[in-house]
Design an enzyme around this catalytic site. Structure first.
Site, PDB file in Angstrom:
ATOM      1  N   LYS A   1       1.139  -1.186  -0.061  1.00 31.17           N
ATOM      2  CA  LYS A   1      -0.072   0.038   0.033  1.00 31.17           C
ATOM      3  C   LYS A   1       0.839   1.222  -0.029  1.00 31.17           C
ATOM      4  CE  LYS A   1      -4.334  -1.868   2.393  1.00 31.17           C
ATOM      5  NZ  LYS A   1      -4.846  -1.825   3.500  1.00 31.17           N
TER       6      LYS A   1
ATOM      7  N   HIS B   1       2.856   8.154   7.565  1.00 28.79           N
ATOM      8  CA  HIS B   1       4.068   7.150   7.676  1.00 28.79           C
ATOM      9  C   HIS B   1       5.531   7.891   7.820  1.00 28.79           C
ATOM     10  CE1 HIS B   1       1.249   4.160   5.910  1.00 28.79           C
ATOM     11  NE2 HIS B   1       1.408   3.772   7.239  1.00 28.79           N
TER      12      HIS B   1
ATOM     13  N   HIS C   1       2.302   6.800   2.856  1.00 32.42           N
ATOM     14  CA  HIS C   1       2.039   8.142   2.919  1.00 32.42           C
ATOM     15  C   HIS C   1       2.705   9.175   3.892  1.00 32.42           C
ATOM     16  CE1 HIS C   1      -0.416   7.148   6.306  1.00 32.42           C
ATOM     17  NE2 HIS C   1      -0.934   6.079   5.705  1.00 32.42           N
TER      18      HIS C   1
HETATM   19  N1  ARG Z   1       0.260  -0.088   9.593  1.00 29.34           N
HETATM   20  C1  ARG Z   1      -0.696   0.725  10.136  1.00 29.34           C
HETATM   21  C2  ARG Z   1      -0.968   2.030   9.271  1.00 29.34           C
HETATM   22  O1  ARG Z   1      -0.532   1.962   8.096  1.00 29.34           O
HETATM   23  C3  ARG Z   1      -0.031   1.556  11.515  1.00 29.34           C
HETATM   24  C4  ARG Z   1       0.454   0.680  12.519  1.00 29.34           C
HETATM   25  C5  ARG Z   1       0.320   1.253  14.027  1.00 29.34           C
HETATM   26  N2  ARG Z   1       0.777   0.471  14.955  1.00 29.34           N
HETATM   27  C6  ARG Z   1       0.193  -0.290  15.693  1.00 29.34           C
HETATM   28  N3  ARG Z   1       0.443  -1.130  16.508  1.00 29.34           N
HETATM   29  N4  ARG Z   1      -1.114  -0.639  15.521  1.00 29.34           N
HETATM   30  O2  ARG Z   1      -2.065   2.590   9.666  1.00 29.34           O
END
Ligand code: ARG
Length: 612
Positions: A172, A178, A175
């Site tokens: 994905k 991140h 963005h």
């Molecule tokens: N992969 C998730 C996202 O892009 C963020 C993860 C954040 N960390 C967690 N432990 N939930 O939205």
């Protein structure tokens, strides 16, 4: 014992804030401060917890106002760390003492060089040579630990901390959220580590879920092994976009995707190995790009690790009587105060599979077991605030007391970050854009030097620009992104910090032969030099503030002010052409400024450049 002398809050005579607006926070509103001269450190603690002692810590000039029945303090400049500042003031304990009596009681000593009275006030001036000597000695003695070795941190318990940040989703978009998580998490980790904590950095990848069904099915149709190897992130994303579109039109593809994911969940070997392949290539690529950012992780974890463990979590919830079935067949945990399900969190789908939060529960429990840490920190944008609140709440309901020590560092949204290609899809696009724009700016600037590696320099400056823009305000604020504003060479930007650092560095290089550590501090009495010294003295307070609220803005604004002060001093106090003794003293001052500037920049995640 609380000393009877009391400093009044801001309503007293004018408090002149230090440059850069930082001073506006002093003194915090409505606080009562007990005598700062007390040797008992606790009495110097403000309600906010910040050790202040704003006067005791060596204002070069200050005055008491004795006309209010209490003593309020106005000071022209705040400094920190004049711990030895113990003038004769300790000896008097009557509040309504007249100023001339006060003046008689106060005696000059090695720290206070002058005392005079005005109407209702007693003024004092500290020994500026002592100031110069003390500050410079400390800066060079402590080096990269300057500020951190301060008494402010001496009682700080050293902890084990796990910080999870960046956490992109494979296939994905990477963005802007991140990107923010990456640089903010890196800053928090740097700061904690610098303060002596034991830090583990975790990247929790979005590496599981239906998207992998689609990706797997899509790769069989549209994938290309060579492209995957040469540009995995881009290729997987393209396949993902393509197969999504195809699935909209073709039910068959949807079915294939479901089959793929089902096999994946059932740990079918061939399917799993394909997934592993995607994941490995992606991580390899991430590592390479994070390196450009100067970021590393101790562990690449991900949602995939917690597929089975989340089933265990569901069992645990059930045993503890926390699981409730809804009419739709899903399972929820009741989080409402009245236990009437008015607030709940879904932890299981009707088909028995886990959700994002279920995997996070399993991950948190696992992390705590593995690292036995004191604190867990998660860094994501604020759209996940509720998610983390609920996560911590459920953990607590499950009986995990450590849930109280978990922390979500959340941040606001960035609008309008675009590259020439359009919307940001990959982290690397942003880095390339910053670098190429910076390179262009450098090429058109008259002051740019012949550089050995212009690309690398442009990258470091571009990155500094992004980081400073991002760290200037409160993390929770949203902001509108603009390349032009970010990359301005003047004004409060990362480019300006890098420029100042490079200039101070080349000054040192130019005078390498004439450098001496034994300088005459009497040569550093000009107000511009004193301003720099005073500011250097305050570095520990700023680190302290950032360590308390994990907001980088305190350090950013400190470094910008330091750069402005250094620029003024550089202009008015020439090194070249001055008599050797004077030149050496000034050089030492600039060296100290550069050292602290570099320390602060590195904490923020910026690599200072030596040329530009
Ligand atoms: N992969 C998730 C996202 O892009 C963020 C993860 C954040 N960390 C967690 N432990 N939930 O939205």
């Amino acid at each position: 014992m609380v000393h009877p002398l009391r400093l009044l809050p801001a309503s007293g005579p004018a408090q002149t804030p230090a440059r850069g607006g930082e001073g506006a926070a002093y003194p915090p509103e409505g606080c009562t401060i007990h005598c700062p001269f007390s040797s008992d450190r606790k009495e110097r603690l403000l309600p906010s917890g910040l050790v202040h002692a704003w006067w005791g810590r060596g204002c070069t000039r200050g005055s008491f106002d004795v006309s209010h029945g209490g003593l309020s303090l106005s000071e022209e400049h705040r400094l920190s760390a004049f711990k030895s500042f113990e003038p004769a003031t300790r000896k008097f304990d009557k509040v309504n003492i007249c100023s001339s009596c006060l003046q008689k009681t106060l005696k000059c000593d090695t720290v206070v060089s002058e005392i005079s009275t005005g109407p209702g006030t007693v003024n004092f001036t500290i020994n500026k040579e002592l100031l110069a000597k003390t500050v410079l000695q400390q800066v060079f003695k402590d080096g990269s630990e300057y500020g951190i070795k301060s008494e402010l941190f001496s009682t700080l318990p050293r902890r084990k901390i796990v910080i999870e940040f960046s956490s992109p989703n494979i296939a994905k978009k990477f963005h802007v959220g991140h990107l923010r998580s990456t640089i903010i998490g890196n800053f928090v980790a740097n700061l904690k580590e610098a303060l002596g904590h034991q830090v583990t950095r975790i990247n929790y990848l979005g590496d599981w879920g239906m998207q992998f069904g689609l990706l797997g099915a899509g790769f069989q149709q549209f994938g290309n092994e060579e492209e995957l190897q040469s540009n995995p992130l881009q290729h997987l994303f393209e396949v993902y976009v393509q197969v999504n579109k195809a699935a909209e039109e073709d039910e068959n593809i949807k079915k294939l995707a479901q089959d793929f994911f089902r096999k994946l969940e059932a740990r079918d070997e061939q399917t799993l190995s394909m997934w592993q392949h995607f994941r490995d290539f992606s991580i390899e690529e991430y590592v390479r790009i994070y390196k450009r950012l100067g970021v590393h992780f101790d562990e690449y974890s991900g949602e995939s690790f917690y597929q089975e463990k989340s089933q265990e979590v569901l069992k645990m919830l059930d045993t503890k009587g926390l699981l409730q079935k809804t009419i739709k067949g899903t399972r929820v945990v009741d989080l409402s105060e009245k236990r009437d399900l008015s607030l709940s969190s879904t932890v299981m789908r009707s088909d028995g599979t886990s959700l994002y939060i279920t995997r996070d529960l399993a991950a948190a429990i696992d992390r705590m077991k593995k690292y036995n840490c004191d604190t867990m920190i998660y860094v994501t944008d604020k759209s996940q605030n509720t998610h983390f609140e609920q996560l911590f709440q459920i953990l607590k309901l499950m009986g995990y007391q450590w849930a109280e020590r978990c922390q979500h560092v959340s941040f606001g949204l960035v609008q309008g970050m675009k590259t020439r290609k359009g919307e940001v899809v990959f982290l690397e696009d942003v880095l390339n854009e910053a670098r190429s724009r910076m390179l262009q700016n450098m090429a058109s600037a008259k002051t740019t030097k012949e550089l050995e590696n212009p690309l690398e320099t442009a990258e470091k400056i571009g990155l500094a620009a992004l980081i400073i823009q991002d760290f200037k305000g409160l993390l929770s604020s949203d902001y509108q992104f603009s390349w032009d504003r970010v990359l301005q060479s003047r004004g409060d930007t990362g480019v300006f910090l890098q420029y100042t650092h490079a200039r101070l560095h080349s000054l040192e290089q130019m005078c390498r032969n004439g450098q001496s550590t034994d300088i005459n501090t009497a040569c550093l009495q000009d107000p511009q030099a004193i301003s720099v010294l005073q500011h250097l003295l305050r570095y520990d307070e700023v680190l302290y503030k950032s360590s308390e609220d994990l907001q980088p803005k305190h350090i950013v604004s400190y470094l910008l002010t330091l750069s402005h002060l250094a620029a003024v001093a550089h202009k008015t106090l020439p090194v070249k052409g001055s008599a050797p003794e004077l030149a050496q003293a000034r050089l030492r001052l600039f060296q100290a400024a550069r050292s602290v500037l570099a320390n602060g920049m590195k904490l923020l995640g910026i690599t200072p450049v030596t040329q530009m």
